[in-house]
Motif scaffolding. Structure first.
Motif, mmCIF file in Angstrom:
data_model
loop_
_atom_site.group_PDB
_atom_site.id
_atom_site.type_symbol
_atom_site.label_atom_id
_atom_site.label_comp_id
_atom_site.label_asym_id
_atom_site.label_seq_id
_atom_site.Cartn_x
_atom_site.Cartn_y
_atom_site.Cartn_z
ATOM 1 N N ILE A 131 0.859 -1.140 0.003
ATOM 2 C CA ILE A 131 -0.026 0.091 0.025
ATOM 3 C C ILE A 131 0.787 1.315 -0.061
ATOM 4 O O ILE A 131 0.618 2.019 -0.957
ATOM 5 C CB ILE A 131 -1.081 0.129 1.282
ATOM 6 N N SER A 187 0.219 -8.329 3.740
ATOM 7 C CA SER A 187 -0.706 -6.998 3.297
ATOM 8 C C SER A 187 -2.190 -6.993 3.954
ATOM 9 O O SER A 187 -2.347 -5.689 4.513
ATOM 10 C CB SER A 187 -1.000 -7.066 1.669
ATOM 11 N N LYS A 188 -2.692 -7.937 4.378
ATOM 12 C CA LYS A 188 -3.806 -7.754 5.115
ATOM 13 C C LYS A 188 -3.491 -7.468 6.717
ATOM 14 O O LYS A 188 -4.332 -6.460 7.384
ATOM 15 C CB LYS A 188 -4.518 -9.213 4.978
ATOM 16 N N VAL A 191 -3.131 -3.423 6.462
ATOM 17 C CA VAL A 191 -4.372 -2.724 6.168
ATOM 18 C C VAL A 191 -4.938 -2.978 7.687
ATOM 19 O O VAL A 191 -5.842 -1.880 7.874
ATOM 20 C CB VAL A 191 -5.164 -3.741 5.126
ATOM 21 N N ALA A 195 -5.913 0.364 9.802
ATOM 22 C CA ALA A 195 -7.356 0.715 9.856
ATOM 23 C C ALA A 195 -7.617 0.950 11.664
ATOM 24 O O ALA A 195 -8.192 1.778 11.976
ATOM 25 C CB ALA A 195 -8.205 -0.386 9.666
#
Length: 230
Positions: A131, A187-188, A191, A195
């Motif tokens: 990202i 990646s998750k 994120v 968040a």
């Protein structure tokens, strides 16, 4: 994602598209795919880079060329985003932030001060975080980071990231796509952390805005005190 009868070469989707580029252009095709990945983050480098390594393992390009061209593509894509940040400019960013609810110009001032101190490290390590790999080039452009420093840190960070994934694809051979599975977890996680931090920031800012003496309450207090004086 569809694969050929051998089960190793992708026949469709992003991987199929990247394979076609590499078949037609060789290592420069891998560089082009990565340049586009920088500009359009939904294109996953964790697919393109291991695939470039797998292609090199098959002898259709050299390993050194795969690393060199993908790194060159990363730098070209980063330069384009740097240019976008420079075109947007600091004044437009400040005007935008001034209109955002729950965000203050002082937040931007602190961010700019932090970037002035740690911009080099931010670009270097940002190139290795999903990202942020692409996005980090935009604030560098907004802040007009010195081009020599930007190129140095972008090239080094991209070289480390690209080399790791190209070598993984080269070593795994037919199993190159397992890299995508592991990076998908990474990646998750990124994120999820972003968040959570965003939610914490918003929660703290909302609570502060509702406290007496802050935000609208401060304005009401000033008006009340002025009425008392007159």
């Amino acid at each position: 994602m569809a694969y050929t009868a051998s089960g190793s070469e992708p026949a469709g989707g992003i991987a199929g598209w990247a394979t076609d580029l590499m078949d037609k252009l060789g290592a420069p095709g891998a560089g082009l795919a990565i340049a586009l990945e920088n500009l359009f983050p939904p294109l996953p480098s964790e697919v393109i880079l291991p695939l470039a390594g797998f292609t090199a393992a098959q002898g259709r390009m050299s390993l050194a060329a795969a690393i060199a061209w993908t790194t060159a593509g990363s730098v070209v894509g980063a330069l384009a985003l740097y240019g976008i940040g420079a075109l947007i400019g600091r004044d437009r960013i400040r005007a935008l932030v001034a209109r955002l609810p729950l965000v203050k110009l002082s937040d931007l001032d602190r961010t700019e001060a932090w970037f002035a101190r740690h911009g080099g490290k931010a670009v270097l390590f940002g190139r290795m975080i999903p990202i942020f790999r692409s996005l980090i080039s935009v604030p560098a452009g907004v802040e007009r980071m010195r081009m020599t420093a930007f190129l140095l840190y972008t090239t080094l960070g991209s070289l480390l990231w690209n080399t790791a994934f190209v070598l993984a694809g080269y070593g795994l051979g037919d199993n190159w796509r397992t890299v995508e599975e592991y990076v998908g977890v990474y990646s998750k996680a990124v994120v999820a952390v972003v968040a959570v931090l965003a939610l914490v920031f918003l929660a703290v800012r909302i609570v502060k805005s509702r406290k007496p003496g802050t935000g609208a309450h401060r304005a009401e207090t000033r008006e009340f005190e002025r009425d008392r004086i007159f």
